[in-house]
Design a protein around this motif. Structure first.
Motif, PDB file in Angstrom:
ATOM      1  N   THR A  18       9.024  40.117 -78.550  1.00 25.45           N
ATOM      2  CA  THR A  18       9.517  38.819 -78.408  1.00 25.45           C
ATOM      3  C   THR A  18       8.311  38.265 -78.677  1.00 25.45           C
ATOM      4  OG1 THR A  18      11.225  36.815 -79.092  1.00 25.45           O
ATOM      5  CG2 THR A  18      10.574  37.657 -77.043  1.00 25.45           C
ATOM      6  N   ASP A  19       8.467  37.173 -79.563  1.00 29.44           N
ATOM      7  CA  ASP A  19       7.275  35.878 -79.021  1.00 29.44           C
ATOM      8  C   ASP A  19       7.171  34.530 -78.953  1.00 29.44           C
ATOM      9  OD1 ASP A  19       7.816  34.454 -81.880  1.00 29.44           O
ATOM     10  OD2 ASP A  19       7.099  35.312 -82.934  1.00 29.44           O
ATOM     11  N   CYS A  20       6.291  33.980 -78.920  1.00 30.90           N
ATOM     12  CA  CYS A  20       6.705  32.059 -78.118  1.00 30.90           C
ATOM     13  C   CYS A  20       7.417  31.486 -78.987  1.00 30.90           C
ATOM     14  CB  CYS A  20       5.228  31.767 -77.916  1.00 30.90           C
ATOM     15  SG  CYS A  20       3.963  33.013 -76.577  1.00 30.90           S
ATOM     16  N   THR A  50      11.847  28.267 -80.106  1.00 33.30           N
ATOM     17  CA  THR A  50      12.607  27.557 -81.047  1.00 33.30           C
ATOM     18  C   THR A  50      14.390  27.852 -80.822  1.00 33.30           C
ATOM     19  OG1 THR A  50      11.632  28.274 -83.652  1.00 33.30           O
ATOM     20  CG2 THR A  50      13.776  27.975 -83.744  1.00 33.30           C
ATOM     21  N   SER A  51      14.259  28.903 -80.272  1.00 35.15           N
ATOM     22  CA  SER A  51      15.369  28.949 -79.744  1.00 35.15           C
ATOM     23  C   SER A  51      16.098  27.951 -78.282  1.00 35.15           C
ATOM     24  CB  SER A  51      15.877  30.564 -78.439  1.00 35.15           C
ATOM     25  OG  SER A  51      15.893  31.333 -79.618  1.00 35.15           O
ATOM     26  N   GLN A  52      15.042  27.591 -77.636  1.00 34.26           N
ATOM     27  CA  GLN A  52      15.273  26.524 -76.634  1.00 34.26           C
ATOM     28  C   GLN A  52      15.698  25.233 -77.321  1.00 34.26           C
ATOM     29  OE1 GLN A  52      11.549  26.583 -74.588  1.00 34.26           O
ATOM     30  NE2 GLN A  52      12.060  28.352 -72.911  1.00 34.26           N
ATOM     31  N   GLN A  53      15.051  25.109 -77.986  1.00 30.33           N
ATOM     32  CA  GLN A  53      14.965  23.772 -78.855  1.00 30.33           C
ATOM     33  C   GLN A  53      16.470  23.868 -79.767  1.00 30.33           C
ATOM     34  OE1 GLN A  53      12.587  21.018 -78.618  1.00 30.33           O
ATOM     35  NE2 GLN A  53      12.355  22.766 -77.482  1.00 30.33           N
ATOM     36  N   GLN A  54      16.912  24.717 -80.154  1.00 25.05           N
ATOM     37  CA  GLN A  54      18.088  25.037 -80.742  1.00 25.05           C
ATOM     38  C   GLN A  54      19.170  25.193 -79.459  1.00 25.05           C
ATOM     39  OE1 GLN A  54      17.802  27.821 -84.026  1.00 25.05           O
ATOM     40  NE2 GLN A  54      16.759  26.494 -85.364  1.00 25.05           N
ATOM     41  N   GLY A  55      18.989  25.410 -78.677  1.00 25.11           N
ATOM     42  CA  GLY A  55      20.370  25.468 -77.372  1.00 25.11           C
ATOM     43  C   GLY A  55      21.095  27.054 -77.365  1.00 25.11           C
ATOM     44  N   GLU A  56      20.280  28.033 -78.024  1.00 23.74           N
ATOM     45  CA  GLU A  56      20.567  28.815 -78.187  1.00 23.74           C
ATOM     46  C   GLU A  56      19.834  30.234 -77.086  1.00 23.74           C
ATOM     47  OE1 GLU A  56      19.611  29.726 -82.530  1.00 23.74           O
ATOM     48  OE2 GLU A  56      21.001  28.617 -83.261  1.00 23.74           O
ATOM     49  N   LEU A  87       0.755  28.350 -74.665  1.00 32.82           N
ATOM     50  CA  LEU A  87      -0.392  27.247 -75.297  1.00 32.82           C
ATOM     51  C   LEU A  87      -1.089  27.139 -76.177  1.00 32.82           C
ATOM     52  CD1 LEU A  87      -2.332  27.417 -71.988  1.00 32.82           C
ATOM     53  CD2 LEU A  87      -0.732  25.836 -72.221  1.00 32.82           C
ATOM     54  N   ASP A  88      -2.010  28.830 -77.327  1.00 31.77           N
ATOM     55  CA  ASP A  88      -1.791  29.092 -78.460  1.00 31.77           C
ATOM     56  C   ASP A  88      -1.259  28.408 -79.785  1.00 31.77           C
ATOM     57  OD1 ASP A  88      -4.775  30.211 -77.529  1.00 31.77           O
ATOM     58  OD2 ASP A  88      -3.599  31.999 -78.372  1.00 31.77           O
ATOM     59  N   GLU A  89       0.079  28.404 -79.491  1.00 27.74           N
ATOM     60  CA  GLU A  89       0.961  27.628 -80.190  1.00 27.74           C
ATOM     61  C   GLU A  89       1.439  26.427 -80.395  1.00 27.74           C
ATOM     62  OE1 GLU A  89       2.986  29.033 -83.025  1.00 27.74           O
ATOM     63  OE2 GLU A  89       2.096  31.473 -81.998  1.00 27.74           O
TER      64      GLU A  89
END
Length: 144
Positions: free
Chosen positions: A28-30, A35-41, A122-124
């Motif tokens: 998976t990627d950063c 995004t999963s964290q931000q969406q609560g998933e 960090l690059d993201e």
């Protein structure tokens, strides 16, 4: 004369589809983690496999710290084989996440590597956390 890109022919589309689809079952990627964290998933366990000092200096928010050498059946006894582990290390120059993934898979856990690790995070443009999180194996006390 073909370019260096075409010097070795590309795989047929069906083989390329299988290859790249298979890679996504291992990685998976950063951005997907963020995004999963931000969406609560968050339906995975994010594990920083570096040593505790590196973890304290900065880690991906929401990660727990289990240094690779502590990934044992005893240390993971509180998890079921339904838990998906996402492991990361310092970055593409480090194979700690790969070693951790091998250990987890050998113990029967589903696992993916967060490609890029801390460097990719960090690059993201994502921030690291220095908030101390309790590791499920903190009592073992790794000082590596």
């Amino acid at each position: 004369m073909p370019s260096l890109v075409r010097d070795i022919p590309a795989a047929p589309s069906a083989i390329a589809l299988m290859h790249f689809s298979n890679r996504l079952t291992f990685e998976t990627d950063c951005s997907d983690v963020y995004t999963s964290q931000q969406q609560g998933e968050v339906d995975f366990i994010l594990v920083d496999v570096r040593g505790p000092l590196a973890f304290e200096r900065g880690h991906v928010p929401g990660a727990i710290n289990i240094p690779g050498r502590l990934l044992t059946a005893e240390g993971l006894a509180s998890y079921t084989t339904n838990n998906l582990f996402v492991v990361y290390c310092a970055g593409p120059h480090c194979n700690g996440a790969n070693k951790a993934a091998v250990k987890l898979a050998a113990l029967g856990y589903p696992v993916k590597e967060m490609i890029g690790g801390v460097t990719g995070w960090l690059d993201e443009g994502f921030a690291l956390s220095t908030e101390e999180l309790k590791s499920p194996v903190a009592a073992i006390g790794c000082e590596c």
